[in-house]
Structures are given as structure tokens and as C-alpha cells.
Motif scaffolding. Structure first.
Motif, PDB file in Angstrom:
ATOM      1  N   LYS A 171      -7.746 -11.971  -0.010  1.00  0.00           N
ATOM      2  CA  LYS A 171      -7.379 -10.655  -0.251  1.00  0.00           C
ATOM      3  C   LYS A 171      -8.275  -9.760   0.355  1.00  0.00           C
ATOM      4  O   LYS A 171      -9.645  -9.813   0.460  1.00  0.00           O
ATOM      5  CB  LYS A 171      -7.165 -10.540  -1.531  1.00  0.00           C
ATOM      6  N   GLU A 231      -9.692  -5.651  -0.233  1.00  0.00           N
ATOM      7  CA  GLU A 231      -9.872  -4.354  -0.753  1.00  0.00           C
ATOM      8  C   GLU A 231     -10.219  -3.302   0.074  1.00  0.00           C
ATOM      9  O   GLU A 231     -10.964  -3.408   1.056  1.00  0.00           O
ATOM     10  CB  GLU A 231     -11.052  -4.528  -1.718  1.00  0.00           C
ATOM     11  N   ALA A 243       5.674   6.875  -6.486  1.00  0.00           N
ATOM     12  CA  ALA A 243       5.101   7.490  -5.364  1.00  0.00           C
ATOM     13  C   ALA A 243       3.519   7.978  -5.693  1.00  0.00           C
ATOM     14  O   ALA A 243       2.646   7.871  -4.734  1.00  0.00           O
ATOM     15  CB  ALA A 243       5.861   8.923  -5.046  1.00  0.00           C
ATOM     16  N   GLN A 244       3.397   8.466  -6.897  1.00  0.00           N
ATOM     17  CA  GLN A 244       2.013   8.633  -7.215  1.00  0.00           C
ATOM     18  C   GLN A 244       1.095   7.555  -7.017  1.00  0.00           C
ATOM     19  O   GLN A 244      -0.090   7.627  -6.295  1.00  0.00           O
ATOM     20  CB  GLN A 244       1.881   9.167  -8.729  1.00  0.00           C
ATOM     21  N   TYR A 299       0.822   6.841  -2.997  1.00  0.00           N
ATOM     22  CA  TYR A 299      -0.016   7.712  -2.418  1.00  0.00           C
ATOM     23  C   TYR A 299      -1.340   7.324  -2.683  1.00  0.00           C
ATOM     24  O   TYR A 299      -2.286   7.865  -1.665  1.00  0.00           O
ATOM     25  CB  TYR A 299       0.576   8.923  -2.607  1.00  0.00           C
ATOM     26  N   LEU A 309       4.405  -8.992  -3.792  1.00  0.00           N
ATOM     27  CA  LEU A 309       3.184  -9.023  -4.746  1.00  0.00           C
ATOM     28  C   LEU A 309       2.378  -9.959  -4.382  1.00  0.00           C
ATOM     29  O   LEU A 309       1.268  -9.902  -4.900  1.00  0.00           O
ATOM     30  CB  LEU A 309       4.151  -9.747  -6.099  1.00  0.00           C
ATOM     31  N   ASP A 310       2.382 -10.576  -3.370  1.00  0.00           N
ATOM     32  CA  ASP A 310       1.436 -11.806  -2.790  1.00  0.00           C
ATOM     33  C   ASP A 310       0.894 -11.025  -1.626  1.00  0.00           C
ATOM     34  O   ASP A 310       0.228 -11.962  -0.813  1.00  0.00           O
ATOM     35  CB  ASP A 310       1.863 -13.167  -2.625  1.00  0.00           C
ATOM     36  N   ALA A 331      -4.977  -5.937  -1.366  1.00  0.00           N
ATOM     37  CA  ALA A 331      -4.786  -6.371  -2.998  1.00  0.00           C
ATOM     38  C   ALA A 331      -4.718  -5.127  -3.821  1.00  0.00           C
ATOM     39  O   ALA A 331      -3.948  -5.184  -4.722  1.00  0.00           O
ATOM     40  CB  ALA A 331      -6.352  -6.727  -3.268  1.00  0.00           C
ATOM     41  N   THR A 349      -1.068  -4.793  -3.998  1.00  0.00           N
ATOM     42  CA  THR A 349      -0.549  -5.591  -5.135  1.00  0.00           C
ATOM     43  C   THR A 349      -0.498  -5.504  -6.755  1.00  0.00           C
ATOM     44  O   THR A 349       0.545  -5.500  -7.421  1.00  0.00           O
ATOM     45  CB  THR A 349      -0.830  -7.066  -4.965  1.00  0.00           C
ATOM     46  N   ARG A 350      -1.543  -4.658  -6.989  1.00  0.00           N
ATOM     47  CA  ARG A 350      -1.958  -4.439  -8.203  1.00  0.00           C
ATOM     48  C   ARG A 350      -0.889  -3.207  -8.461  1.00  0.00           C
ATOM     49  O   ARG A 350      -0.228  -3.131  -9.673  1.00  0.00           O
ATOM     50  CB  ARG A 350      -3.407  -3.934  -8.425  1.00  0.00           C
ATOM     51  N   LYS A 389       2.740  -4.648  -9.156  1.00  0.00           N
ATOM     52  CA  LYS A 389       3.022  -5.331 -10.227  1.00  0.00           C
ATOM     53  C   LYS A 389       3.658  -4.583 -11.272  1.00  0.00           C
ATOM     54  O   LYS A 389       4.730  -4.633 -11.913  1.00  0.00           O
ATOM     55  CB  LYS A 389       1.649  -5.818 -10.914  1.00  0.00           C
ATOM     56  N   LEU A 403      13.308  -2.886 -15.155  1.00  0.00           N
ATOM     57  CA  LEU A 403      14.154  -1.931 -16.190  1.00  0.00           C
ATOM     58  C   LEU A 403      15.337  -1.028 -15.549  1.00  0.00           C
ATOM     59  O   LEU A 403      16.288  -0.981 -16.128  1.00  0.00           O
ATOM     60  CB  LEU A 403      13.185  -1.186 -16.866  1.00  0.00           C
ATOM     61  N   HIS A 440      -8.423 -10.275  -7.857  1.00  0.00           N
ATOM     62  CA  HIS A 440      -8.050  -9.122  -7.242  1.00  0.00           C
ATOM     63  C   HIS A 440      -6.607  -8.718  -7.896  1.00  0.00           C
ATOM     64  O   HIS A 440      -6.190  -7.755  -7.619  1.00  0.00           O
ATOM     65  CB  HIS A 440      -7.751  -9.623  -5.510  1.00  0.00           C
ATOM     66  N   LYS A 441      -5.790  -9.644  -8.455  1.00  0.00           N
ATOM     67  CA  LYS A 441      -4.524  -9.066  -8.957  1.00  0.00           C
ATOM     68  C   LYS A 441      -4.669  -8.457 -10.341  1.00  0.00           C
ATOM     69  O   LYS A 441      -3.955  -7.845 -10.718  1.00  0.00           O
ATOM     70  CB  LYS A 441      -3.796 -10.444  -9.294  1.00  0.00           C
ATOM     71  N   PRO A 460      13.032  -1.852 -21.924  1.00  0.00           N
ATOM     72  CA  PRO A 460      13.978  -2.527 -21.702  1.00  0.00           C
ATOM     73  C   PRO A 460      14.986  -3.010 -23.079  1.00  0.00           C
ATOM     74  O   PRO A 460      16.238  -3.177 -22.564  1.00  0.00           O
ATOM     75  CB  PRO A 460      13.308  -3.894 -21.211  1.00  0.00           C
ATOM     76  N   ILE A 513       2.844  15.993  -7.591  1.00  0.00           N
ATOM     77  CA  ILE A 513       3.421  14.661  -8.100  1.00  0.00           C
ATOM     78  C   ILE A 513       3.176  14.561  -9.598  1.00  0.00           C
ATOM     79  O   ILE A 513       4.015  13.931 -10.348  1.00  0.00           O
ATOM     80  CB  ILE A 513       3.095  13.522  -7.082  1.00  0.00           C
ATOM     81  N   GLU A 514       1.807  14.499  -9.781  1.00  0.00           N
ATOM     82  CA  GLU A 514       1.362  14.071 -11.276  1.00  0.00           C
ATOM     83  C   GLU A 514       2.209  15.076 -12.246  1.00  0.00           C
ATOM     84  O   GLU A 514       2.605  14.857 -13.260  1.00  0.00           O
ATOM     85  CB  GLU A 514      -0.039  14.327 -11.185  1.00  0.00           C
TER      86      GLU A 514
END
Lengths: 306, 104, 278
Positions: free
Chosen positions: A19, A21, A79-80, A83, A140-141, A145, A148-149, A152, A160, B12-13, B75, C33-34
């Protein structure tokens, strides 16, 4: 260490599933590619707020009014997140916003189209968010990194939204004929843009993002997953697809013939010439530029009154 | 000397998590202290320290509570989609049957 | 017995619904945005408060809260004109947000001791959310008032436009005298209006904003019925002929052109599909 040696090390790291950073060394084309990709994703979240925002005033119940507002709020929140991740790669939010409102950067094709009624909310919330979730879950993978965080969280909120969209859809599908017609009308208009959403067949040899494992799956692979998952769900509700009509292969997969897809509308959108591109960008530009003073206020620490 | 709050992340995740604090004169020493105090059994691959006085919070954290009904943000509020799906399928069959009838 | 309670709840619920609707129009477009995210929560809260008031109202009239919210003719809405005004720019929105939430805090404070128990409980619950709204509004107003000159000038403009009409939040609603006698509303609108003017004026003075931003406010004005039936403040010209708006009329269903468009958008889906469920 020479550049070539660093590059070799980076390539090995990526090949082994490593990964990256923001503060790590990375080749310029990796940085540029990732930045452009995440910037477009961020742009799409903030521009994606607009079609639903246009439907928000006409929400048919108080609860739908609040839940749709909350759903769009989540998109703005995405978006927040995005960005911020993009900014850490070296481009300010203001620069990204200026590029967006002046038509110098891109956002997803589906947000260039108009909305007319509550049926659009159902399609956007169920099928477009469903398509987005297929593509985002595949990231997600990703090798980058920080992306990906935030993904999630984005994916869990999209889950939802999908429920929310399906909830609205099922209400229309089990409702009056006029309500069913709303959904079918929206489906007729949105189906081709949804197919475009996945993009044309990936060029694996040339796609830098695939090579650097920023993306992990091809466009056609993602589109197939979407079709197999959603086509039966739409059909069992008694709705029908316009061109390109999916057909069932012997393998059980739902297929769309390449020659049935008219790519011209997507090409126009790539030039920022979609049906709603100009209007939505102009509105955003006017509001953004007319409110520079707000950002100037926020840029200063509070002065407490004596 | 300042209190430094210590955060670590296992991969990292994952997000950084708070794991304790040390007292040090600067961040260099805080990091050195934290390394052996909090990561000596490979509890993490990444370590942060931040001066406590640089961390801010609301004086009144009851502000963070959700006072009124916001169930639509969760949900659980959409669980009945399963029943709605059934209802929609039934309606589709009804519409389909009516269409078949009129085509005859 | 409940006509005056119905009238009170309608005015309260309509204020929240219509302002929440306006606030929600910033979604996706707020200048930051915030703040877009933060302001959406405030919009959702206000709409939720409307749902709370309409819920109680529904138990009295037997109407569905959604029908109360979306199924009435334009002249049956009783919100103050302030709430229906188009958003304009952020400075006006901010001024209105601050004035409204200041007023609402005073109103909820007295409603917490309403003789109608359910309303009193609802007021307590809503006031917890309003506390955050006020912190949010105060933080913004302070920053803008003490910040760069352009923002300050715009804020003054926004306040000048909104302050006079904010007084309309305290225009007496129909059968208010009965509602006070019954204890549904423990304190009369005229007294709340006085408290509001005092509190808002003191805050603006503290921020060093010029007194001209309060030019639209006539502290001695009483809302009385004019010969045409419109409510005007005594000592002022009737609307249209005079120099400034008192923001009155809303509590009797007299609304501005801005409301017409809002109503048309807001009720469209509901209106076009009578009896449908969503």
C-alpha cells in the motif's frame, strides 16, 4: 538511489500488494493518476448531490423529505472526505473547485442528466447507487491506502442509500399505476446512462491505474456484476428495459450486446456537453464565486469580542 | 514537559486508535518513549503522538447526542424493505395478469 | 376547547416546515462543503420539528401529519413570512437562521411549561437541538461580524432585510387569547416579541453592528387588523404603501410571492397523486 531504482522498488511493492501512503515516495504518474481519479470521484459526489437536490423540494412525505436530505448530505460528506484525500496529494480544494466549475475537470456521466419527478429519486437511489457501490466496493483494495480508508465509510453509507433507494422503488412498484409509470419512465431515460457509467471495455495493457493497482477490476467485469445483480430484480417487478436490452445467456449471465450501446451521449458528456452540464456548472460557479467572502471569513481565526 | 497522547494503527486499512500517553519535553522523545511502551509486541505498524494541548473537544459533550428522531439515518429504518419487496412482486403479478387478460 | 391549540400548533409547525424547506435548498450548494453538511442537519432538524408539531395536531384533528404538511391550500399555511423568503445569498440565510433560532429558543422556553403536556415535552426535546442551532448561528454571526469587511457588510444587509420580518414570528395567531387562557401558550406573543427584540438587539450591540440593521423594527408596533383585513402594525403604513415590512400576515395566511413558488414545488408530488402511499 537513482530514480530507476526507486521506481523499481515501488513497482515491486505494488506487485506484492503493498500500500501507498500520501507521505511515501511515489512516481509522478502514480501521483497524477491517483489525484485525477480521486478528484473526479470527489467532483462526482458533489455534482451527484444536485439531481437529487432538485427532487428534494417535491418529496411526498415529511419522512422522505428528511431521509432524502440526509442521503444527499451523505453524498456531500463523501465529497468532503474525498477532497481531503485528494488535497493531500498536492492540489488545493479551491484549485479543484475552480477546475470543476470552469469545466476543466470531469464528473460521472449520470450527473449530467435532468430529473423530472419522484421516479428519478427511485432510480438514482437504487440503480445508480447500486452501480456506484459495485464500482466503489471494487476499490476497497486499491493500492492507495488513504483512499481505501475513506471508501470503507463511503461504501457502508452507500449500502444504506441502496436500502433507502430500494425502499422508495418498492413503494412505487407496489403503488398506483401512475406511480409504476413514474418508475418505468425514469428507467427508460436512465438505463443507457447507467450502462455508460461503467465505461467502455478497459484497455488492460494501457490502463495505468490498473497496472498500479489503484483500480483492481476492469470496466466490463464491473458492468457484468451489476447486470447480473440488478436486471432480475427489475424484471421481477414487472418493469421492462429500453435499448440496450439485456438478454439472458445460457450461462445465466445477463448480457448486453456492444453494438446495442450508443456511445455518442457519453462522448458528448466527456466534452462536458451533457443535457444539464452547463446549467448545473453555471449555478455552482455563480454560487461559489459569489461567496468567496464566506471562505475568507472561515480562513481567519475567530477574533473574540473585547 | 508536556503530555503527549499516543495513537497507533495496525495496518493501512485501519484508523489510528488512541492507546495511551507519555510525558516528554518534545515530540522526538515522545515518539521514542511511545515506541517501546505501546508497540513492543507489534501492536501496530504506525505511530502518532500529539501534544494534549493541541487536541480540542466540546466543553459540553451532550451536544453530540442526537436529541430527536433521526432513525431515517440508520439501516434499521429500512428493514421493512423485505416486506415491501414482497408486496411489489405481488403487485407486479397482478399488473402482469391484467395485461395478459386484456391482450387475449 | 382545542381550536386555539390547533391554531398554535399550525403556526409553530408551519414555521419549522417552511424554514426547514428553505434551509434544505442549500444542500449541495452551500458555499463551503463542511458547512453544507452542517446546515443540512439543521434543515432536517427543523423539518423533524414540524413533524413533531403535526403529529400532535393530527391527534387533535384526525389528519395524517403528511396531509397537514403537504395537503393544504396555500392560504391555509400559517408560517411567518420570514420563513418563506427565498434563500438569496448566504448572508441573508445566516441572518435569518440566527434571528429565527434566537426567537425559537424564547418560544420553546415558554412552551416547556405549556398546559398541553405532550407539547411541553416536545418543546423540551426540540430545545436540545435548538441549543446546537444557536451555538452554530452565534459562531457564524460572530465570525462574520468580526471578520473581513465584505462579509460584515453583507451580514448587515442580510440582517436589515430579515430583522423587520422576524418580528412577524410574534404576530398573534388566531385565537391566541384563548390559547393563553387555556395555558397552551403560557406567554403572549407580544411579550415574547419584546423579549426577542431585547435579546437580539443586545447581541447585535455586543457585536458592534450598526443600529441601522434594526431599522425595520418598530418596538411599539401592535399588530392590528386593517380595514382590508390584512394585519398591519399600528403606527405604520399598510404594506405596499409604507417604507418597511413588519413581516406580518403569515399568521392569517397572507403570504408573499416567494411562498407561492415554494408551495407549488413542495406539494406537487403529494397533490398530483391523491391517496398514494410513498
Amino acid at each position: 538511489m537513482t530514480y530507476e531504482a526507486k521506481l523499481g522498488g515501488f513497482a515491486d511493492h505494488i506487485a506484492q500488494g503493498g500500500k501507498v501512503e500520501a507521505e511515501d515516495w511515489m512516481p509522478d504518474d502514480y501521483r497524477r493518476g491517483v489525484l485525477k481519479f480521486i478528484e473526479m470521484h470527489a467532483n462526482s459526489e458533489i455534482m451527484g448531490a444536485l439531481p437529487e437536490r432538485e427532487c428534494l423540494p417535491m418529496a411526498p412525505t415529511l419522512r422522505r423529505k428528511m431521509s432524502l436530505a440526509a442521503k444527499i448530505q451523505d453524498e456531500v460528506g463523501h465529497a468532503q472526505l474525498l477532497y481531503r484525500v485528494a488535497e493531500d496529494l498536492g492540489k488545493s480544494r479551491d484549485a479543484m473547485y475552480q477546475d470543476l466549475v470552469n469545466g476543466r475537470s470531469k464528473f460521472h456521466n449520470v450527473f449530467h442528466y435532468p430529473v423530472f419527478h419522484w421516479g428519478d429519486v427511485a432510480i438514482i437511489g437504487w440503480l445508480i447507487d447500486g452501480a456506484a457501490l459495485v464500482t466503489q466496493a471494487a476499490l476497497l483494495d486499491s493500492s492507495y491506502a488513504p483512499y481505501t480508508r475513506v471508501l470503507k465509510r463511503i461504501c457502508s453509507e452507500e449500502q444504506l442509500h441502496l436500502r433507502h433507494g430500494e425502499h422508495i422503488t418498492m413503494e412505487l412498484a407496489s403503488g398506483t399505476q401512475a406511480q409504476r409509470d413514474m418508475f418505468q419512465d425514469a428507467l427508460n431515460r436512465w438505463w443507457l446512462p447507467i450502462i455508460h457509467f461503467f465505461g467502455p471495455k478497459s484497455n488492460v495493457a494501457k490502463d495505468l491505474l490498473l497496472r498500479w493497482k489503484v483500480k483492481t477490476r476492469t470496466n466490463e467485469d464491473l458492468r457484468q456484476e451489476f447486470l447480473d445483480r440488478y436486471v432480475p430484480k427489475v424484471l421481477e417487478l414487472g418493469f421492462s428495459f429500453p435499448t440496450p436490452v439485456p438478454t439472458r445467456a445460457e450461462s445465466g449471465q445477463w448480457l448486453i450486446k456492444d453494438e446495442d450501446i450508443d456511445w455518442d451521449p457519453l462522448d458528448a458528456i466527456k466534452r462536458n456537453e451533457g443535457p444539464e452540464t452547463e446549467r448545473r456548472l453555471t449555478t455552482r460557479r455563480d454560487i461559489y464565486q459569489g461567496h468567496r467572502w464566506v471562505r475568507e471569513v472561515l480562513a481567519e481565526p475567530a477574533v473574540h469580542a473585547a | 514537559m508536556d503530555v503527549y497522547e499516543v495513537f497507533r494503527r495496525s495496518g493501512h486499512k485501519d484508523p489510528f486508535e488512541h492507546c495511551g500517553s507519555v510525558i516528554a519535553s518534545d515530540s522526538e522523545m515522545a515518539l521514542l518513549m511511545a515506541k517501546e511502551c505501546f508497540l513492543r509486541r507489534r501492536e501496530g505498524q504506525h505511530l502518532w503522538v500529539a501534544r494534549r494541548t493541541d487536541i480540542h473537544s466540546f466543553k459540553d459533550e451532550s451536544l453530540l447526542e442526537i436529541a430527536a428522531d433521526k432513525s431515517y439515518r440508520f439501516p434499521e429504518a429500512y428493514r421493512d424493505v423485505v416486506a415491501k419487496r414482497e408486496k411489489a412482486r405481488a403487485r407486479a403479478r397482478e399488473v402482469g395478469a391484467a395485461a395478459g387478460e386484456s391482450n387475449r | 376547547m382545542s381550536d386555539s391549540l390547533i391554531s398554535l400548533l399550525t403556526a409553530l409547525g408551519d414555521d419549522e416546515l417552511i424554514l426547514g424547506h428553505r434551509h434544505s435548498e442549500w444542500t449541495g450548494f452551500a458555499p463551503h462543503i463542511e458547512e453544507d453538511v452542517a446546515f443540512s442537519s439543521i434543515a432536517q432538524d427543523e423539518i423533524g420539528h414540524a413533524a413533531g408539531y403535526f403529529g400532535i395536531l393530527g391527534t387533535l384533528t384526525g389528519d395524517d401529519p403528511d396531509h397537514i404538511a403537504l395537503g393544504r391550500a396555500p392560504e391555509d399555511y400559517r408560517n411567518a413570512v420570514l420563513c418563506e423568503r427565498a434563500n438569496g445569498e448566504w448572508a441573508y440565510t445566516l441572518a435569518r437562521h440566527w434571528l429565527y433560532d434566537t426567537a425559537d429558543d424564547l418560544r420553546l422556553e415558554v412552551l416547556e411549561s405549556s398546559a398541553h403536556e405532550e407539547l411541553a415535552q416536545l418543546a423540551t426535546k426540540m430545545r436540545r437541538e435548538e441549543r446546537y442551532h444557536l451555538i452554530h448561528a452565534d459562531a457564524w454571526i460572530k465570525r462574520v461580524a468580526h471578520g473581513p469587511v465584505e462579509g460584515r457588510t453583507r451580514l448587515e444587509g442580510g440582517l436589515s432585510r430579515a430583522f423587520g420580518e422576524a418580528i412577524g414570528l410574534f404576530e398573534p395567531f388566531e385565537r391566541e387569547d384563548d390559547a393563553i387562557k387555556e395555558g397552551w401558550l403560557p406567554t403572549a406573543s407580544s411579550e415574547l416579541r419584546r423579549r426577542f427584540i431585547d435579546r437580539a438587539s443586545a447581541s447585535l450591540d455586543e457585536l458592534g453592528l450598526p443600529t441601522e440593521v434594526r431599522a425595520g423594527v418598530d418596538e411599539a408596533a401592535e399588530f392590528v387588523a386593517s380595514s382590508s383585513g390584512d394585519l398591519i402594525a399600528s403606527g405604520e403604513e399598510p404594506p405596499g404603501q409604507g417604507t418597511r415590512s413588519t413581516g406580518g400576515g403569515g399568521r392569517r395566511g397572507v403570504h408573499s410571492d416567494d411562498f407561492r413558488q415554494l408551495w407549488d414545488d413542495m406539494t406537487r408530488t403529494y397533490r398530483e397523486h391523491p391517496g398514494a402511499t410513498w
